[in-house]
Design an enzyme around this catalytic site. Sequence first.
Site, PDB file in Angstrom:
ATOM      1  N   GLY A  16     -15.715  -2.686   7.751  1.00 13.88           N
ATOM      2  CA  GLY A  16     -16.106  -1.274   7.717  1.00 13.88           C
ATOM      3  C   GLY A  16     -15.859  -0.462   8.977  1.00 13.88           C
ATOM      4  N   ASN A  18     -13.362   1.552   9.394  1.00 11.90           N
ATOM      5  CA  ASN A  18     -12.966   2.903   8.948  1.00 11.90           C
ATOM      6  C   ASN A  18     -14.182   3.680   8.444  1.00 11.90           C
ATOM      7  OD1 ASN A  18      -9.925   3.523   9.049  1.00 11.90           O
ATOM      8  ND2 ASN A  18     -10.031   1.374   8.420  1.00 11.90           N
ATOM      9  N   LEU A  95      -8.968  -0.383  -8.670  1.00 13.81           N
ATOM     10  CA  LEU A  95      -9.879   0.360  -9.550  1.00 13.81           C
ATOM     11  C   LEU A  95      -9.280   0.481 -10.952  1.00 13.81           C
ATOM     12  CD1 LEU A  95     -10.911   3.134  -7.032  1.00 13.81           C
ATOM     13  CD2 LEU A  95     -12.434   1.393  -8.009  1.00 13.81           C
ATOM     14  N   ASN A 109      -7.242   6.625  -0.203  1.00  8.43           N
ATOM     15  CA  ASN A 109      -7.210   5.261   0.334  1.00  8.43           C
ATOM     16  C   ASN A 109      -6.486   5.291   1.666  1.00  8.43           C
ATOM     17  OD1 ASN A 109      -7.421   2.375   0.390  1.00  8.43           O
ATOM     18  ND2 ASN A 109      -5.268   2.248  -0.239  1.00  8.43           N
ATOM     19  N   HIS A 111      -4.132   2.773   4.104  1.00  8.87           N
ATOM     20  CA  HIS A 111      -3.346   1.537   4.045  1.00  8.87           C
ATOM     21  C   HIS A 111      -2.684   1.321   5.408  1.00  8.87           C
ATOM     22  CE1 HIS A 111      -1.046  -1.612   2.021  1.00  8.87           C
ATOM     23  NE2 HIS A 111      -0.048  -1.242   2.798  1.00  8.87           N
ATOM     24  N   GLU A 149      -2.853   5.446 -10.612  1.00 10.61           N
ATOM     25  CA  GLU A 149      -2.871   4.147 -11.286  1.00 10.61           C
ATOM     26  C   GLU A 149      -1.883   3.167 -10.650  1.00 10.61           C
ATOM     27  OE1 GLU A 149      -3.113   7.021 -12.729  1.00 10.61           O
ATOM     28  OE2 GLU A 149      -4.269   6.933 -14.587  1.00 10.61           O
ATOM     29  N   ASP A 150      -0.885   3.666  -9.940  1.00  9.94           N
ATOM     30  CA  ASP A 150       0.103   2.776  -9.313  1.00  9.94           C
ATOM     31  C   ASP A 150      -0.368   2.414  -7.904  1.00  9.94           C
ATOM     32  OD1 ASP A 150       1.694   3.196 -11.564  1.00  9.94           O
ATOM     33  OD2 ASP A 150       2.515   5.033 -10.677  1.00  9.94           O
ATOM     34  N   ASP A 152      -0.986   1.771  -4.252  1.00 16.27           N
ATOM     35  CA  ASP A 152      -0.389   2.226  -2.980  1.00 16.27           C
ATOM     36  C   ASP A 152       0.758   3.216  -3.172  1.00 16.27           C
ATOM     37  OD1 ASP A 152      -2.135   0.633  -1.530  1.00 16.27           O
ATOM     38  OD2 ASP A 152      -0.731  -1.024  -1.333  1.00 16.27           O
ATOM     39  N   GLU A 181      -5.800   4.386  12.522  1.00 12.65           N
ATOM     40  CA  GLU A 181      -6.515   4.583  11.250  1.00 12.65           C
ATOM     41  C   GLU A 181      -7.809   5.355  11.490  1.00 12.65           C
ATOM     42  OE1 GLU A 181      -7.148   1.246   8.647  1.00 12.65           O
ATOM     43  OE2 GLU A 181      -5.306   0.286   9.270  1.00 12.65           O
TER      44      GLU A 181
HETATM   45  C1  GRF Z   1      -7.797  -1.321   7.106  1.00  8.65           C
HETATM   46  O1  GRF Z   1      -6.712  -1.870   7.786  1.00  8.65           O
HETATM   47  C2  GRF Z   1      -7.320  -0.456   5.977  1.00  8.65           C
HETATM   48  O2  GRF Z   1      -6.099   0.160   6.223  1.00  8.65           O
HETATM   49  C3  GRF Z   1      -7.169  -1.435   4.846  1.00  8.65           C
HETATM   50  O3  GRF Z   1      -8.208  -2.377   5.036  1.00  8.65           O
HETATM   51  C4  GRF Z   1      -8.602  -2.404   6.393  1.00  8.65           C
HETATM   52  C5  GRF Z   1     -10.063  -2.127   6.411  1.00  8.65           C
HETATM   53  O4  GRF Z   1     -10.657  -2.340   7.662  1.00  8.65           O
HETATM   54  N1  GRF Z   1      -7.178  -0.777   3.573  1.00  8.65           N
HETATM   55  P1  GRF Z   1     -12.157  -1.905   7.901  1.00  8.65           P
HETATM   56  O5  GRF Z   1     -13.019  -2.647   6.868  1.00  8.65           O
HETATM   57  O6  GRF Z   1     -12.236  -0.421   7.721  1.00  8.65           O
HETATM   58  O7  GRF Z   1     -12.482  -2.333   9.279  1.00  8.65           O
END
Ligand code: GRF
Length: 210
Positions: A16, A18, A95, A109, A111, A149-150, A152, A181
Amino acid sequence: MRGARARLAVLVSGRGTNLQAILDATRAPEYPAEVVVVVSDRPGAYALERARQAGVPAYVVPWRRDPADFGRRLAEVLDAHQAQWVCLAGFLRILPPEFVQRYRGRILNIHPSLLPAFGGRGMYGERVHQAVLASGAVESGCTVHFVTEDVDAGPVVAQARVPVLPDDTVETLAARVAEQEHRLYPEAIRRVVTGQVRFDDLVAAEQLAR
Ligand code: GRF
């Protein structure tokens, strides 16, 4: 008078960081969104603890054999908190389509690569950085995109780039990307909830480009 803040649900499965970056951003009174609920599919996710520390309601909705069941249960929790937007932050499940349609254009999302490179089913966590290093790419980064739905493949809201250095390991590259991020996600959420970036506009632009 300041307008109401956008109500975010954040879905998590792991540590967590992010989520933490989003929670930290929402502390600024001028930030246009607030986190109203956090949901994890895993009871042990440290992200749940981060939510509790921030005073945000946190729930575990265990994954179900029938993903549509999971989607219905999840939607109930989100509705109970009047969530308007759904932010996936290290959420490791795909999902169900019914859920994606219900929140069409309102799910984001993040990535850890420059999509469309190094994305899709099975491309998550360390695997992404391993694949980037194995490819010899000199650049990587992260992408915030709308969820469709696709996997990423939804329209891109924002990207940040980082160099790949010759002596990088998965850990050093992951750390460099993660730093970006944590900056990019709150900023991308801001752009979307204020209407600066719109799902329908991005979809239309993609159709024109085809
Ligand atoms: C991140 O690298 C994000 O891009 C990916 O999963 C990771 C999550 O990290 N979808 P955190 O749980 O937010 O530390």
